[in-house]
Motif scaffolding. Structure first.
Motif, PDB file in Angstrom:
ATOM      1  N   LEU A 124       0.408 -12.794  16.011  1.00 38.51           N
ATOM      2  CA  LEU A 124      -0.739 -13.341  15.275  1.00 38.51           C
ATOM      3  C   LEU A 124      -0.889 -12.804  13.849  1.00 38.51           C
ATOM      4  O   LEU A 124      -1.296 -13.561  12.962  1.00 38.51           O
ATOM      5  N   PRO A 125      -0.562 -11.521  13.570  1.00 35.43           N
ATOM      6  CA  PRO A 125      -0.685 -11.071  12.180  1.00 35.43           C
ATOM      7  C   PRO A 125       0.155 -11.884  11.187  1.00 35.43           C
ATOM      8  O   PRO A 125      -0.213 -12.009  10.023  1.00 35.43           O
ATOM      9  N   ASN A 162       2.921  -9.321   2.203  1.00 34.06           N
ATOM     10  CA  ASN A 162       1.656 -10.012   1.913  1.00 34.06           C
ATOM     11  C   ASN A 162       0.917 -10.444   3.179  1.00 34.06           C
ATOM     12  O   ASN A 162       0.374 -11.553   3.263  1.00 34.06           O
ATOM     13  N   VAL A 163       0.951  -9.581   4.177  1.00 36.44           N
ATOM     14  CA  VAL A 163       0.183  -9.802   5.413  1.00 36.44           C
ATOM     15  C   VAL A 163      -0.920  -8.741   5.432  1.00 36.44           C
ATOM     16  O   VAL A 163      -0.637  -7.543   5.392  1.00 36.44           O
ATOM     17  N   ARG A 241       6.262  -4.222  12.582  1.00 36.97           N
ATOM     18  CA  ARG A 241       6.315  -2.877  11.997  1.00 36.97           C
ATOM     19  C   ARG A 241       6.553  -2.937  10.489  1.00 36.97           C
ATOM     20  O   ARG A 241       5.971  -2.176   9.713  1.00 36.97           O
ATOM     21  N   ARG A 242       7.373  -3.882  10.056  1.00 40.25           N
ATOM     22  CA  ARG A 242       7.671  -4.001   8.620  1.00 40.25           C
ATOM     23  C   ARG A 242       6.480  -4.519   7.816  1.00 40.25           C
ATOM     24  O   ARG A 242       6.450  -4.392   6.598  1.00 40.25           O
ATOM     25  N   ARG A 243       5.506  -5.122   8.484  1.00 38.51           N
ATOM     26  CA  ARG A 243       4.302  -5.589   7.779  1.00 38.51           C
ATOM     27  C   ARG A 243       3.392  -4.423   7.383  1.00 38.51           C
ATOM     28  O   ARG A 243       2.487  -4.601   6.578  1.00 38.51           O
ATOM     29  N   ARG A 244       3.619  -3.278   7.983  1.00 36.03           N
ATOM     30  CA  ARG A 244       2.692  -2.148   7.838  1.00 36.03           C
ATOM     31  C   ARG A 244       3.376  -1.044   7.027  1.00 36.03           C
ATOM     32  O   ARG A 244       4.267  -0.350   7.543  1.00 36.03           O
ATOM     33  N   SER A 274      -5.317  -3.769   3.420  1.00 40.84           N
ATOM     34  CA  SER A 274      -6.437  -4.643   3.050  1.00 40.84           C
ATOM     35  C   SER A 274      -5.980  -5.667   2.019  1.00 40.84           C
ATOM     36  O   SER A 274      -5.062  -5.411   1.235  1.00 40.84           O
ATOM     37  N   SER A 275      -6.633  -6.806   2.021  1.00 38.71           N
ATOM     38  CA  SER A 275      -6.323  -7.855   1.036  1.00 38.71           C
ATOM     39  C   SER A 275      -6.655  -7.364  -0.367  1.00 38.71           C
ATOM     40  O   SER A 275      -7.694  -6.731  -0.569  1.00 38.71           O
ATOM     41  N   PRO A 276      -5.781  -7.643  -1.364  1.00 39.68           N
ATOM     42  CA  PRO A 276      -6.047  -7.186  -2.735  1.00 39.68           C
ATOM     43  C   PRO A 276      -7.381  -7.680  -3.279  1.00 39.68           C
ATOM     44  O   PRO A 276      -8.069  -6.961  -3.996  1.00 39.68           O
TER      45      PRO A 276
END
Length: 302
Positions: A124-125, A162-163, A241-244, A274-276
């Motif tokens: 879902l992320p 960009n997640v 894991r790569r999203r973080r 967090s979103s920019p």
């Protein structure tokens, strides 16, 4: 029998090849001794487009192979076996811990109920703005496992950049540690139950399960379904894991533990960034507060 064995070998080799390419750390490696340069080239992650096409081919081959195998070659397709399959399924639905059924089958049946939630927590992320929606496939996987989930895993785009932290309630729940704790608790109860049931006579327990596996379509396909979801988890967990940015590479190795590893990963994974836009808003608010404090303090000092 020869055709069955050849098809099973083909399915297994496709599955292992699909899983193995994600076992090594996926980010580009730097440095190293001269002897290790060849290994670095092998284990460094390919470009996203190439990685996505490899995943599509691997998952698609496994999906088609298992459907073909289940329809044409799997054991237990006669009327008597199908009747017994229906009885087993009814019994498990009415009582998932029925003592009259093989404890290993009870474990696999119940573990298959946890896999869709684990997959939702990992997928879902990266599901926002995908060409195909994740929800129908994730809901379908509750009943049909990898047979429903495979098309989405094969056709979706890889999302490692960009997640950001989710905003919806559903996504926040699957991202939360509460969800991870509840899943791990459920797994622990099931695992403890299985060990308790098979510990008096493990040989008989495995022998009874093997007899069911080799004669009943429901047991046979359920076991292969569990195995396929386990193999899928290598690539899906590594992508999450790569999203973080704060997640160490070693967390990807947890996928090697069937189901327990992904659950441990959900407990340990750091939050998404967090979103920019949100960061800018909070910074602006802080600036406003500072200026208002300065103004009010200077006003009252006068």
């Amino acid at each position: 029998k020869k055709k069955k064995m050849l098809l099973l070998k083909l399915i297994f080799s496709c599955s292992v090849a699909h899983a193995f390419q994600f076992v090594a750390p996926s980010s580009h490696l730097q440095g190293g001794v001269k002897k290790d340069r060849k290994l670095i080239k092998v284990f460094a992650s390919p470009p996203p487009a190439e990685e996505a096409s490899r995943r599509a081919i691997g998952v698609g081959s496994l999906w088609i192979g298992l459907i073909t195998y289940a329809a044409c070659f799997a054991p237990g397709r006669d009327a008597a076996s199908q009747s017994l399959d229906s009885e087993l399924l009814k019994t498990l639905i009415n009582d998932p811990f029925d003592p009259s059924i093989s404890p290993l089958l009870v474990a696999i049946f119940n573990f298959l109920g946890l896999w869709p939630v684990v997959m939702a927590s990992l997928l879902l992320p990266g599901s926002k703005n995908q060409k195909i929606p994740a929800a129908p496939f994730l809901l379908g996987s509750v009943a049909f496992g990898m047979f429903a989930l495979s098309p989405y895993v094969a056709l979706r785009e890889l999302r490692t950049e960009n997640v950001f932290k989710p905003t919806s309630f559903v996504s926040n729940w699957f991202e939360s540690k509460v969800n991870a704790v509840l899943l791990t608790f459920g797994f622990s109860v099931l695992f403890a139950y299985t060990i308790r049931q098979i510990s008096p006579d493990p040989t008989t327990a495995f022998s009874d399960f093997y007899n069911l596996f080799s004669s009943q379509l429901f047991v046979h396909i359920s076991t292969l379904d569990f195995t396929a979801l386990y193999l899928f988890s290598f690539s899906i967990l590594d992508e999450d894991r790569r999203r973080r940015p704060d997640a160490p590479k070693q967390l990807s190795l947890l996928a090697a533990l069937p189901l327990a590893g992904p659950l441990l990963y959900l407990l340990l994974r750091p939050p998404l960034p967090s979103s920019p836009s949100k960061v800018t808003k909070t910074n602006n608010k802080k600036k406003k507060n500072i200026f208002s404090d300065l103004f009010s303090s200077s006003f009252f000092t006068r």
